[in-house]
Design a protein around this motif. Structure first.
Motif, PDB file in Angstrom:
ATOM      1  N   GLY A   1     -10.876   7.940   7.164  1.00  0.00           N
ATOM      2  CA  GLY A   1      -9.652   8.170   6.473  1.00  0.00           C
ATOM      3  C   GLY A   1      -8.457   7.624   7.244  1.00  0.00           C
ATOM      4  N   GLY A   2      -7.301   7.860   6.707  1.00  0.00           N
ATOM      5  CA  GLY A   2      -6.073   7.395   7.329  1.00  0.00           C
ATOM      6  C   GLY A   2      -5.040   8.504   7.323  1.00  0.00           C
ATOM      7  N   TRP A   3      -3.838   8.157   7.710  1.00  0.00           N
ATOM      8  CA  TRP A   3      -2.744   9.111   7.796  1.00  0.00           C
ATOM      9  C   TRP A   3      -1.521   8.545   7.103  1.00  0.00           C
ATOM     10  N   LEU A   4      -0.768   9.421   6.441  1.00  0.00           N
ATOM     11  CA  LEU A   4       0.495   9.050   5.831  1.00  0.00           C
ATOM     12  C   LEU A   4       1.580   9.971   6.379  1.00  0.00           C
ATOM     13  N   TYR A   5       2.800   9.451   6.441  1.00  0.00           N
ATOM     14  CA  TYR A   5       3.916  10.259   6.912  1.00  0.00           C
ATOM     15  C   TYR A   5       4.988  10.314   5.847  1.00  0.00           C
ATOM     16  N   SER A   6       5.536  11.486   5.637  1.00  0.00           N
ATOM     17  CA  SER A   6       6.661  11.655   4.723  1.00  0.00           C
ATOM     18  C   SER A   6       7.684  12.544   5.413  1.00  0.00           C
ATOM     19  N   TRP A   7       8.968  12.302   5.127  1.00  0.00           N
ATOM     20  CA  TRP A   7      10.033  13.122   5.706  1.00  0.00           C
ATOM     21  C   TRP A   7       9.855  14.580   5.310  1.00  0.00           C
ATOM     22  N   ASP A   8       9.417  14.810   4.072  1.00  0.00           N
ATOM     23  CA  ASP A   8       9.305  16.178   3.567  1.00  0.00           C
ATOM     24  C   ASP A   8       8.122  16.944   4.149  1.00  0.00           C
ATOM     25  N   SER A   9       6.951  16.289   4.184  1.00  0.00           N
ATOM     26  CA  SER A   9       5.736  17.010   4.578  1.00  0.00           C
ATOM     27  C   SER A   9       5.190  16.618   5.942  1.00  0.00           C
ATOM     28  N   GLN A  17     -11.958   9.433  -0.607  1.00  0.00           N
ATOM     29  CA  GLN A  17     -12.862  10.338  -1.315  1.00  0.00           C
ATOM     30  C   GLN A  17     -12.092  11.298  -2.223  1.00  0.00           C
ATOM     31  N   ASP A  18     -10.840  11.617  -1.869  1.00  0.00           N
ATOM     32  CA  ASP A  18     -10.017  12.474  -2.731  1.00  0.00           C
ATOM     33  C   ASP A  18      -9.712  11.811  -4.074  1.00  0.00           C
ATOM     34  N   TYR A  19      -9.900  10.497  -4.146  1.00  0.00           N
ATOM     35  CA  TYR A  19      -9.659   9.720  -5.367  1.00  0.00           C
ATOM     36  C   TYR A  19     -10.972   9.266  -6.008  1.00  0.00           C
ATOM     37  N   GLY A  20     -12.100   9.774  -5.489  1.00  0.00           N
ATOM     38  CA  GLY A  20     -13.410   9.396  -6.022  1.00  0.00           C
ATOM     39  C   GLY A  20     -13.922   8.063  -5.504  1.00  0.00           C
ATOM     40  N   ILE A  21     -13.360   7.574  -4.413  1.00  0.00           N
ATOM     41  CA  ILE A  21     -13.757   6.290  -3.825  1.00  0.00           C
ATOM     42  C   ILE A  21     -14.544   6.579  -2.554  1.00  0.00           C
ATOM     43  N   ASN A  22     -15.730   5.993  -2.417  1.00  0.00           N
ATOM     44  CA  ASN A  22     -16.585   6.318  -1.279  1.00  0.00           C
ATOM     45  C   ASN A  22     -16.637   5.189  -0.243  1.00  0.00           C
ATOM     46  N   TYR A  23     -15.539   4.958   0.419  1.00  0.00           N
ATOM     47  CA  TYR A  23     -15.474   4.031   1.554  1.00  0.00           C
ATOM     48  C   TYR A  23     -14.933   4.840   2.734  1.00  0.00           C
ATOM     49  N   PRO A  24     -15.751   5.092   3.767  1.00  0.00           N
ATOM     50  CA  PRO A  24     -15.288   5.937   4.866  1.00  0.00           C
ATOM     51  C   PRO A  24     -14.258   5.284   5.789  1.00  0.00           C
ATOM     52  N   GLN A  25     -14.209   3.945   5.835  1.00  0.00           N
ATOM     53  CA  GLN A  25     -13.257   3.271   6.714  1.00  0.00           C
ATOM     54  C   GLN A  25     -12.144   2.630   5.888  1.00  0.00           C
ATOM     55  N   ILE A  26     -10.908   2.896   6.274  1.00  0.00           N
ATOM     56  CA  ILE A  26      -9.775   2.280   5.607  1.00  0.00           C
ATOM     57  C   ILE A  26      -8.838   1.728   6.668  1.00  0.00           C
ATOM     58  N   GLY A  27      -8.025   0.757   6.287  1.00  0.00           N
ATOM     59  CA  GLY A  27      -7.083   0.192   7.241  1.00  0.00           C
ATOM     60  C   GLY A  27      -6.031  -0.646   6.561  1.00  0.00           C
ATOM     61  N   SER A  28      -5.040  -1.024   7.329  1.00  0.00           N
ATOM     62  CA  SER A  28      -3.964  -1.914   6.895  1.00  0.00           C
ATOM     63  C   SER A  28      -3.295  -1.452   5.605  1.00  0.00           C
ATOM     64  N   PRO A  29      -2.711  -0.260   5.605  1.00  0.00           N
ATOM     65  CA  PRO A  29      -2.046   0.200   4.377  1.00  0.00           C
ATOM     66  C   PRO A  29      -0.806  -0.627   4.071  1.00  0.00           C
ATOM     67  N   ALA A  30      -0.526  -0.813   2.787  1.00  0.00           N
ATOM     68  CA  ALA A  30       0.663  -1.549   2.349  1.00  0.00           C
ATOM     69  C   ALA A  30       1.223  -0.858   1.108  1.00  0.00           C
ATOM     70  N   TRP A  31       2.462  -0.397   1.208  1.00  0.00           N
ATOM     71  CA  TRP A  31       3.109   0.258   0.071  1.00  0.00           C
ATOM     72  C   TRP A  31       3.587  -0.773  -0.938  1.00  0.00           C
ATOM     73  N   SER A  32       3.488  -0.439  -2.221  1.00  0.00           N
ATOM     74  CA  SER A  32       4.042  -1.295  -3.272  1.00  0.00           C
ATOM     75  C   SER A  32       5.564  -1.314  -3.121  1.00  0.00           C
ATOM     76  N   PRO A  33       6.222  -2.361  -3.620  1.00  0.00           N
ATOM     77  CA  PRO A  33       7.681  -2.445  -3.477  1.00  0.00           C
ATOM     78  C   PRO A  33       8.441  -1.233  -4.008  1.00  0.00           C
ATOM     79  N   ASP A  34       7.940  -0.602  -5.078  1.00  0.00           N
ATOM     80  CA  ASP A  34       8.637   0.568  -5.618  1.00  0.00           C
ATOM     81  C   ASP A  34       8.168   1.884  -4.982  1.00  0.00           C
ATOM     82  N   GLY A  35       7.208   1.806  -4.072  1.00  0.00           N
ATOM     83  CA  GLY A  35       6.735   2.995  -3.367  1.00  0.00           C
ATOM     84  C   GLY A  35       5.807   3.890  -4.158  1.00  0.00           C
ATOM     85  N   SER A  36       5.376   3.461  -5.336  1.00  0.00           N
ATOM     86  CA  SER A  36       4.538   4.323  -6.177  1.00  0.00           C
ATOM     87  C   SER A  36       3.044   4.201  -5.873  1.00  0.00           C
ATOM     88  N   LYS A  37       2.645   3.136  -5.211  1.00  0.00           N
ATOM     89  CA  LYS A  37       1.227   2.900  -4.931  1.00  0.00           C
ATOM     90  C   LYS A  37       1.072   2.451  -3.484  1.00  0.00           C
TER      91      LYS A  37
END
Length: 170
Positions: A1-9, A17-37
């Motif tokens: 898994g990975g980690w996300l940071y938000s000012w609020d939480s 896996q929380d989204y029904g996707i079974n890949y145990p390794q993730i990396g290189s996150p990239a936010w969409s320009p509008d921040g929704s994805k």
């Protein structure tokens, strides 16, 4: 898994896996320009890889371009990384795929542009440099004529309207 940071939480765990996707390794996150994805490179222990697009508000996910990643013997094999287009409709990724024989697959490998809907994908005809701000063009280096000559070209994502901008001897 990975980690996300938000000012609020603060820091929270992110697991596909929380989204029904079974890949145990993730990396290189990239936010969409509008921040929704957020796009993550996905990989399992057998090097089966893909690009995941996660919508945290809707709690949905899409898996784009599954492939078997080619082992990088010099530095390990990280999940693929992505880059968003300015309009948030396209993702770019450089893919190093292996074929059924375990060798580098020239057809599946290369620089690719994917629609986030998953219905379109285009292979860049050379080495990717950048996407245009209007998300209609790709700038790349083409070496088809001669590997020692770097041709700077621009084209639509589908390869149409390719225009040579200049060339340099390597």
């Amino acid at each position: 898994g990975g980690w996300l940071y938000s000012w609020d939480s603060g820091v929270t765990a992110f697991t596909p896996q929380d989204y029904g996707i079974n890949y145990p390794q993730i990396g290189s996150p990239a936010w969409s320009p509008d921040g929704s994805k957020i796009a993550w490179g996905l990989m399992d222990n057998e090097l089966n890889s893909a690009i995941g697009v996660f919508d945290s508000d809707k709690k949905t996910a899409k898996v784009l371009h599954p492939f078997k990643q080619k082992m990088a013997t010099d530095m390990g094999t990280p999940p693929p990384s992505t880059l968003w287009s300015a309009d948030g409709k396209w993702l770019f990724s450089s893919i190093r795929a292996q074929g059924d024989d375990g060798q580098y697959d020239n057809v599946l490998s290369g620089d690719w542009i994917f629609s986030i809907e998953g219905n379109e994908k285009y292979k860049v005809d050379g080495d990717f440099i950048s996407l245009s701000p209007d998300s209609n063009w790709v700038l790349y280096i083409n070496r088809e004529k001669d590997v020692n000559i770097l041709e700077l070209q621009v084209a639509r994502f589908d390869g149409s309207e390719a225009t040579k901008l200049g060339e340099v001897d390597d």
